[in-house]
Design a protein around this motif. Sequence first.
Motif, short mmCIF file in Angstrom:
data_model
loop_
_atom_site.label_atom_id
_atom_site.label_comp_id
_atom_site.label_asym_id
_atom_site.label_seq_id
_atom_site.Cartn_x
_atom_site.Cartn_y
_atom_site.Cartn_z
N TRP A 111 1.80 -0.76 -10.86
CA TRP A 111 1.08 0.50 -10.64
C TRP A 111 -0.38 0.37 -11.04
O TRP A 111 -0.76 -0.43 -11.88
CB TRP A 111 1.76 1.69 -11.32
CG TRP A 111 1.76 1.68 -12.84
CD1 TRP A 111 0.93 1.04 -13.68
CD2 TRP A 111 2.65 2.41 -13.69
NE1 TRP A 111 1.21 1.29 -14.98
CE2 TRP A 111 2.30 2.16 -15.02
CE3 TRP A 111 3.75 3.26 -13.47
CZ2 TRP A 111 2.95 2.71 -16.13
CZ3 TRP A 111 4.36 3.80 -14.57
CH2 TRP A 111 4.01 3.53 -15.89
N ILE A 112 -1.16 1.23 -10.47
CA ILE A 112 -2.59 1.38 -10.79
C ILE A 112 -2.77 2.84 -11.16
O ILE A 112 -2.72 3.73 -10.31
CB ILE A 112 -3.48 1.00 -9.61
CG1 ILE A 112 -3.26 -0.47 -9.22
CG2 ILE A 112 -4.96 1.21 -9.96
CD1 ILE A 112 -4.00 -0.89 -7.97
N LEU A 113 -2.93 3.13 -12.46
CA LEU A 113 -2.97 4.51 -12.97
C LEU A 113 -4.39 5.05 -12.79
O LEU A 113 -5.38 4.31 -12.83
CB LEU A 113 -2.58 4.54 -14.44
CG LEU A 113 -1.16 4.05 -14.74
CD1 LEU A 113 -0.90 4.08 -16.25
CD2 LEU A 113 -0.12 4.88 -14.00
N PRO A 114 -4.50 6.35 -12.63
CA PRO A 114 -5.82 6.98 -12.54
C PRO A 114 -6.56 6.85 -13.87
O PRO A 114 -5.94 6.86 -14.95
CB PRO A 114 -5.52 8.42 -12.18
CG PRO A 114 -4.12 8.65 -12.56
CD PRO A 114 -3.41 7.34 -12.44
N TYR A 137 -0.98 10.75 -10.82
CA TYR A 137 -0.05 9.88 -11.55
C TYR A 137 1.26 9.74 -10.78
O TYR A 137 1.80 8.61 -10.66
CB TYR A 137 0.20 10.45 -12.95
CG TYR A 137 1.25 9.70 -13.72
CD1 TYR A 137 1.03 8.40 -14.19
CD2 TYR A 137 2.52 10.27 -13.97
CE1 TYR A 137 2.00 7.71 -14.90
CE2 TYR A 137 3.49 9.59 -14.67
CZ TYR A 137 3.24 8.32 -15.13
OH TYR A 137 4.21 7.62 -15.83
N THR A 144 1.71 9.87 -7.57
CA THR A 144 1.48 9.03 -6.39
C THR A 144 1.37 7.56 -6.80
O THR A 144 1.91 6.67 -6.11
CB THR A 144 0.21 9.47 -5.66
OG1 THR A 144 0.32 10.85 -5.30
CG2 THR A 144 -0.03 8.62 -4.41
N ALA A 145 0.76 7.30 -7.93
CA ALA A 145 0.61 5.93 -8.40
C ALA A 145 1.96 5.33 -8.73
O ALA A 145 2.24 4.16 -8.42
CB ALA A 145 -0.33 5.89 -9.61
N ARG A 182 3.94 4.53 -5.42
CA ARG A 182 3.42 3.33 -4.77
C ARG A 182 3.90 2.07 -5.50
O ARG A 182 4.26 1.07 -4.88
CB ARG A 182 1.90 3.36 -4.74
CG ARG A 182 1.32 4.36 -3.76
CD ARG A 182 -0.19 4.40 -3.85
NE ARG A 182 -0.75 5.39 -2.90
CZ ARG A 182 -2.04 5.70 -2.86
NH1 ARG A 182 -2.91 5.12 -3.70
NH2 ARG A 182 -2.47 6.59 -2.00
#
Length: 252
Positions: free
Chosen positions: A178-181, A216, A218-219, A222
């Motif tokens: 994941w790539i968190l905001p 969060y 959506t991350a 994905r």
Amino acid sequence: MTTMALGLFQRPERGMGRSFVLSALVHIVLAAVLFLGVRWQVHPPATVEVDLVDAPPPPAPVVEAPKPPPPAPKVEPEVKPPPPPKPDIVLREKPKPKPKPEPKKVEVKPKPDLELEKRMREQLAAEQQVLEQQRQERQLRELLAAQKADAARKASAARASALGEYIGRIQAKVRGNWILPQDLQGNPEAIFLVIQLPTGEVLSTKLLKSSGNPAYDTAVERAILKSSPLPLPSDRSLFDRELKLTFRPRDK
């Protein structure tokens, strides 16, 4: 024979004259009696003349003065005769016979029935043996139930541990993808329902509980799709087509 017959006929001729005279006298007497009797009945009865005169009136009844009641008879006191003098000789009473002593009742104790006692002891021993066997069986059942429950607890704990290890490996792979905001604050929680194939490939994801931060959520979604195929459990019995996965960014 002619002479004898003549003699027989001549004898009755001599008595016939007398009988005829007697018969005539009897008839004359009867005729006189009948004549006098009829004459006596035909004589007319003498008549009696009676002058009828009224009967004189009855005399007036004479009222008699009431007679004084007769004096009551004097009751002379009954004079009891003097009691007879007691005899000088007193008759002695015969002594009463003494009651015969009742025979003592002897209690006859029945003889013990040895055969019956033996059967009763054997029956009691058999019942005790049955009770003991039932007690042992009950203890065995309780022991087996306890062992089974313990084994079930251990198996459940082992399964829970293995399942936790399996879910942890999936969560670790998703976190690596994941790539968190950048503006993410706190430790938000997002829960996803993941449907997978037996090979671990992800077919679809569904958000069951949002963290409140759409970026969060959506991350995380994905990252799940990027982690396909997901890691498989070491115990194939732990595999489930539908997985309920929880993600928090601060958890390790």
